[in-house]
Scaffold this motif. Sequence first.
Motif, PDB file in Angstrom:
ATOM      1  N   ALA B  42       0.761  -1.265   0.016  1.00  0.00           N
ATOM      2  CA  ALA B  42       0.066  -0.093   0.029  1.00  0.00           C
ATOM      3  C   ALA B  42       0.968   1.345  -0.060  1.00  0.00           C
ATOM      4  O   ALA B  42       0.294   2.249  -0.532  1.00  0.00           O
ATOM      5  CB  ALA B  42      -1.054  -0.078   1.052  1.00  0.00           C
ATOM      6  N   CYS B  43       2.052   1.254   0.745  1.00  0.00           N
ATOM      7  CA  CYS B  43       2.794   2.385   0.415  1.00  0.00           C
ATOM      8  C   CYS B  43       3.332   2.566  -0.608  1.00  0.00           C
ATOM      9  O   CYS B  43       3.418   3.856  -1.354  1.00  0.00           O
ATOM     10  CB  CYS B  43       4.281   1.949   1.369  1.00  0.00           C
ATOM     11  N   VAL B  44       3.831   1.405  -1.498  1.00  0.00           N
ATOM     12  CA  VAL B  44       4.338   1.545  -3.141  1.00  0.00           C
ATOM     13  C   VAL B  44       3.270   2.117  -3.837  1.00  0.00           C
ATOM     14  O   VAL B  44       3.435   2.772  -4.707  1.00  0.00           O
ATOM     15  CB  VAL B  44       5.076   0.199  -3.522  1.00  0.00           C
ATOM     16  N   SER B  45       2.139   1.496  -3.653  1.00  0.00           N
ATOM     17  CA  SER B  45       0.984   1.800  -4.911  1.00  0.00           C
ATOM     18  C   SER B  45       0.173   3.147  -4.405  1.00  0.00           C
ATOM     19  O   SER B  45      -0.301   3.696  -5.357  1.00  0.00           O
ATOM     20  CB  SER B  45       0.084   0.534  -4.950  1.00  0.00           C
ATOM     21  N   HIS B  46       0.189   3.412  -3.165  1.00  0.00           N
ATOM     22  CA  HIS B  46      -0.455   4.622  -3.095  1.00  0.00           C
ATOM     23  C   HIS B  46       0.207   5.670  -2.250  1.00  0.00           C
ATOM     24  O   HIS B  46       0.132   6.695  -2.598  1.00  0.00           O
ATOM     25  CB  HIS B  46      -1.906   4.120  -2.254  1.00  0.00           C
ATOM     26  N   ALA B  47       0.630   5.236  -0.931  1.00  0.00           N
ATOM     27  CA  ALA B  47       0.995   6.484  -0.014  1.00  0.00           C
ATOM     28  C   ALA B  47       2.303   7.008  -0.823  1.00  0.00           C
ATOM     29  O   ALA B  47       2.269   8.709  -0.953  1.00  0.00           O
ATOM     30  CB  ALA B  47       1.575   5.986   1.309  1.00  0.00           C
ATOM     31  N   LEU B  48       3.075   6.566  -1.305  1.00  0.00           N
ATOM     32  CA  LEU B  48       4.460   7.239  -1.893  1.00  0.00           C
ATOM     33  C   LEU B  48       3.981   7.967  -3.219  1.00  0.00           C
ATOM     34  O   LEU B  48       4.535   9.116  -3.392  1.00  0.00           O
ATOM     35  CB  LEU B  48       5.685   6.145  -2.195  1.00  0.00           C
ATOM     36  N   PRO B  49       3.426   7.459  -4.209  1.00  0.00           N
ATOM     37  CA  PRO B  49       2.949   8.376  -5.132  1.00  0.00           C
ATOM     38  C   PRO B  49       2.155   9.568  -4.923  1.00  0.00           C
ATOM     39  O   PRO B  49       2.488  10.618  -5.412  1.00  0.00           O
ATOM     40  CB  PRO B  49       2.071   7.143  -5.914  1.00  0.00           C
ATOM     41  N   GLN B  50       1.300   9.273  -3.838  1.00  0.00           N
ATOM     42  CA  GLN B  50       0.740  10.514  -3.167  1.00  0.00           C
ATOM     43  C   GLN B  50       1.721  11.550  -2.548  1.00  0.00           C
ATOM     44  O   GLN B  50       1.423  12.681  -2.851  1.00  0.00           O
ATOM     45  CB  GLN B  50      -0.228  10.117  -2.148  1.00  0.00           C
ATOM     46  N   ALA B  51       2.554  11.042  -2.028  1.00  0.00           N
ATOM     47  CA  ALA B  51       3.544  12.121  -1.391  1.00  0.00           C
ATOM     48  C   ALA B  51       4.369  12.627  -2.829  1.00  0.00           C
ATOM     49  O   ALA B  51       4.794  14.041  -2.461  1.00  0.00           O
ATOM     50  CB  ALA B  51       4.621  11.436  -0.569  1.00  0.00           C
ATOM     51  N   GLN B  52       4.489  11.957  -3.763  1.00  0.00           N
ATOM     52  CA  GLN B  52       5.078  12.534  -4.724  1.00  0.00           C
ATOM     53  C   GLN B  52       4.338  13.716  -5.551  1.00  0.00           C
ATOM     54  O   GLN B  52       4.652  14.815  -5.876  1.00  0.00           O
ATOM     55  CB  GLN B  52       5.713  11.569  -5.886  1.00  0.00           C
ATOM     56  N   ARG B  53       2.975  13.494  -5.603  1.00  0.00           N
ATOM     57  CA  ARG B  53       2.059  14.200  -6.002  1.00  0.00           C
ATOM     58  C   ARG B  53       2.082  15.783  -5.144  1.00  0.00           C
ATOM     59  O   ARG B  53       2.014  16.772  -5.756  1.00  0.00           O
ATOM     60  CB  ARG B  53       0.548  13.879  -6.157  1.00  0.00           C
ATOM     61  N   LEU B  54       2.074  15.365  -3.870  1.00  0.00           N
ATOM     62  CA  LEU B  54       2.042  16.508  -3.019  1.00  0.00           C
ATOM     63  C   LEU B  54       3.173  17.091  -2.978  1.00  0.00           C
ATOM     64  O   LEU B  54       3.172  18.513  -3.008  1.00  0.00           O
ATOM     65  CB  LEU B  54       2.012  16.005  -1.614  1.00  0.00           C
ATOM     66  N   VAL B  55       4.595  16.760  -3.492  1.00  0.00           N
ATOM     67  CA  VAL B  55       5.813  17.561  -3.803  1.00  0.00           C
ATOM     68  C   VAL B  55       5.365  18.508  -4.758  1.00  0.00           C
ATOM     69  O   VAL B  55       5.616  19.487  -4.697  1.00  0.00           O
ATOM     70  CB  VAL B  55       6.670  16.617  -3.973  1.00  0.00           C
ATOM     71  N   VAL B  56       4.952  18.008  -5.693  1.00  0.00           N
ATOM     72  CA  VAL B  56       4.498  18.930  -7.086  1.00  0.00           C
ATOM     73  C   VAL B  56       3.570  20.027  -6.579  1.00  0.00           C
ATOM     74  O   VAL B  56       3.713  21.179  -6.941  1.00  0.00           O
ATOM     75  CB  VAL B  56       4.283  17.877  -8.091  1.00  0.00           C
ATOM     76  N   ALA B  57       2.470  19.415  -5.881  1.00  0.00           N
ATOM     77  CA  ALA B  57       1.289  20.510  -5.703  1.00  0.00           C
ATOM     78  C   ALA B  57       1.806  21.704  -4.729  1.00  0.00           C
ATOM     79  O   ALA B  57       1.284  22.701  -4.714  1.00  0.00           O
ATOM     80  CB  ALA B  57       0.219  19.705  -5.268  1.00  0.00           C
ATOM     81  N   THR B  58       2.853  21.420  -4.059  1.00  0.00           N
ATOM     82  CA  THR B  58       3.182  22.195  -2.979  1.00  0.00           C
ATOM     83  C   THR B  58       4.785  23.047  -3.211  1.00  0.00           C
ATOM     84  O   THR B  58       5.276  23.449  -2.401  1.00  0.00           O
ATOM     85  CB  THR B  58       3.323  21.651  -1.632  1.00  0.00           C
ATOM     86  N   ILE B  66       8.382  14.727   3.700  1.00  0.00           N
ATOM     87  CA  ILE B  66       9.612  14.013   4.184  1.00  0.00           C
ATOM     88  C   ILE B  66       9.399  12.584   4.268  1.00  0.00           C
ATOM     89  O   ILE B  66       8.065  12.020   4.874  1.00  0.00           O
ATOM     90  CB  ILE B  66      10.022  14.500   5.403  1.00  0.00           C
ATOM     91  N   GLY B  67      10.126  11.736   3.861  1.00  0.00           N
ATOM     92  CA  GLY B  67       9.822  10.365   3.891  1.00  0.00           C
ATOM     93  C   GLY B  67      10.497   9.600   5.189  1.00  0.00           C
ATOM     94  O   GLY B  67      11.397  10.237   5.570  1.00  0.00           O
ATOM     95  N   LEU B  68      10.174   8.624   5.847  1.00  0.00           N
ATOM     96  CA  LEU B  68      10.585   8.035   6.869  1.00  0.00           C
ATOM     97  C   LEU B  68      10.319   6.592   6.735  1.00  0.00           C
ATOM     98  O   LEU B  68       9.128   5.917   6.600  1.00  0.00           O
ATOM     99  CB  LEU B  68       9.808   8.455   8.436  1.00  0.00           C
ATOM    100  N   HIS B  69      11.625   5.769   6.701  1.00  0.00           N
ATOM    101  CA  HIS B  69      11.538   4.509   6.412  1.00  0.00           C
ATOM    102  C   HIS B  69      11.507   3.702   7.911  1.00  0.00           C
ATOM    103  O   HIS B  69      12.588   3.290   8.381  1.00  0.00           O
ATOM    104  CB  HIS B  69      12.791   3.834   5.829  1.00  0.00           C
ATOM    105  N   THR B  70      10.254   3.470   8.185  1.00  0.00           N
ATOM    106  CA  THR B  70      10.022   2.596   9.441  1.00  0.00           C
ATOM    107  C   THR B  70      10.038   1.191   9.383  1.00  0.00           C
ATOM    108  O   THR B  70       8.835   0.416   9.442  1.00  0.00           O
ATOM    109  CB  THR B  70       8.637   3.110   9.971  1.00  0.00           C
TER     110      THR B  70
END
Lengths: 180, 180, 180, 180
Positions: B42-58, B66-70
């Motif tokens: 779910a991180c790979v298919s949803h959360a990380l692409p969403q983070a990348q879109r947020l980078v662009v939008a902001t 910021i990512g955190l590898h937990t």
Amino acid sequence: MDFLPAPEWFTSEWLNTPEPLSLARLRGQVVVLHAFQMLCPACVSHALPQAQRLVVATRDAPVAVIGLHTVFEHHDAMTVAALRAFLHEYRIHFPVGVDARGTNGGDIPQTMRAYTMQGTPTTVLIDAAGYLRRQWFGAVDEFALGIAVGRLLTEQTTETPATTAAAEAAAIYSPSAGCS
Amino acid sequence: MDFLPAPEWFTSEWLNTPEPLSLARLRGQVVVLHAFQMLCPACVSHALPQAQRLVVATRDAPVAVIGLHTVFEHHDAMTVAALRAFLHEYRIHFPVGVDARGTNGGDIPQTMRAYTMQGTPTTVLIDAAGYLRRQWFGAVDEFALGIAVGRLLTEQTTETPATTAAAEAAAIYSPSAGCS
Amino acid sequence: MDFLPAPEWFTSEWLNTPEPLSLARLRGQVVVLHAFQMLCPACVSHALPQAQRLVVATRDAPVAVIGLHTVFEHHDAMTVAALRAFLHEYRIHFPVGVDARGTNGGDIPQTMRAYTMQGTPTTVLIDAAGYLRRQWFGAVDEFALGIAVGRLLTEQTTETPATTAAAEAAAIYSPSAGCS
Amino acid sequence: MDFLPAPEWFTSEWLNTPEPLSLARLRGQVVVLHAFQMLCPACVSHALPQAQRLVVATRDAPVAVIGLHTVFEHHDAMTVAALRAFLHEYRIHFPVGVDARGTNGGDIPQTMRAYTMQGTPTTVLIDAAGYLRRQWFGAVDEFALGIAVGRLLTEQTTETPATTAAAEAAAIYSPSAGCS
């Protein structure tokens, strides 16, 4: 930045609402106006589902999501009866106005012309004071729209108690407004 | 509403940034922290692409994504070398911290524990003053996140000039803050 | 059309199967071989989910869906331990072979080289007699793959009782084979 | 397995074709019939795009992809004029028949009733000899449809030269037919 008041809407009919809506009646709410045509593929696949998601996401906030059926082609196919069936089948429950037919028999309806829209879908963002803040033609990035709505919501929250008549006259509802 | 300061981060390494980051260094920016594991579907298919879109939008706004590898499972598979290859292949360019291994040999890393995360993906929203404002486990609605970020951005804009030390001490950075 | 026998596979390990597989052992089944790397984004988002859908769609047919981990980069990140964790997390249950490391210390593994694959994902279609029928690099149209598999399944069904040794020697397993 | 001849179609109009089509005219081709309504959301979002992909994937094969507008509700909204505009806007170029209005003023059109369809979308697979082979209501798995079409295509290829009148009378067009 200074903003202009959003043009009033010219509608011939309203669906999904007990009585006709107008910008004036929605004062105090952030308004997201979705101009669409029921036979516009990008409206059906992207813009209208996005509007439905926005309704859910803003359920507890003073945001009004409003549809506007801006028919500028295939008028005989996109009648009010057809629109009514369309809204029913697609489970669209937010209010939808029917943009008034162009004067002089023109194809482009009146509100569409007043906002100088380039086509459908068009998404219009109007602040709680009725100012036109953003207008997008085509697909709208979900974050861009969400962030813009969020900004207006806080503006609205913060400026209300603080503003004085003078401040209101000066710089109201601009992004940095609300504090004096 | 009152908010608590977001717990500091405990990291053993940073990728995609010339020097280690900390919450203190990001003060003044809205921070969106994406906790993930490189082998979490779910991180790979949803959360990380969403983070990348947020980078662009902001891109033009004071927002730090910021990512955190937990890593809390499969520690031998999700090494720093593997993470580095992963970020390269997935073209993830925002800074990613590696959450510090749990003390006492525990599987759950330290920042993950400090935020009481339930798993991955987890999205954490921290305001420009370092307060923890929202935390989501699992898929996050794009509008919900966008609106929340937008709200914090206007807060940030509006409160700065208006606040006094007293106001700051009292109610700062709550949604209705910034005007006194 | 004449077809060549598919090259044999060179593998160092097998997962999700009690014993190693080979083309010879799969004779009699249509084989769909999915060459992938666990850190290849297009493999993870498209090719592997497609392989999983194919497993479901061919549950009752003599079709073997087989994965092949063809690591040609980031060897230290894509170890067998990492692959095992990956298959577990992504719920991939079909057999997966690990392509044997290149001889002479080369990066490209042996089966990948034998099939002259251009990269990952690569999808290889092998008929029930072991002939190489189609090979795609990159995203494969779902209908194109489905139709090709369906054609081979009927070939297989129809030619068996009809073929004679002579026919078999002559034109076997070509699309128009099976009837003489 | 024995199959029954597919019922003939009852249509009042045809679009996207110079002259009306019938099952008899399509003998020799595998026929995939897509029954839909232009205001049926699942038809618009899934079934019709799938039909368009099938057209592309079978461009070089003897497959006829045919639409059938089976209006059983909102008759005043889904007129032929509206359908024509819909096909234009959605760039649907394959032939579409308009199912004939029900006799005795019933809502369910005649072909829909003849095939005992349960609703829209319905996908019907008819072999090159005119036999009804499969019928699906609702979303159809792309591999399931592709494999079924592929099987019929090879049947068609293989049986032609081999069949004799006797074989034809006996077991023709069943999956294992074509070889004697």
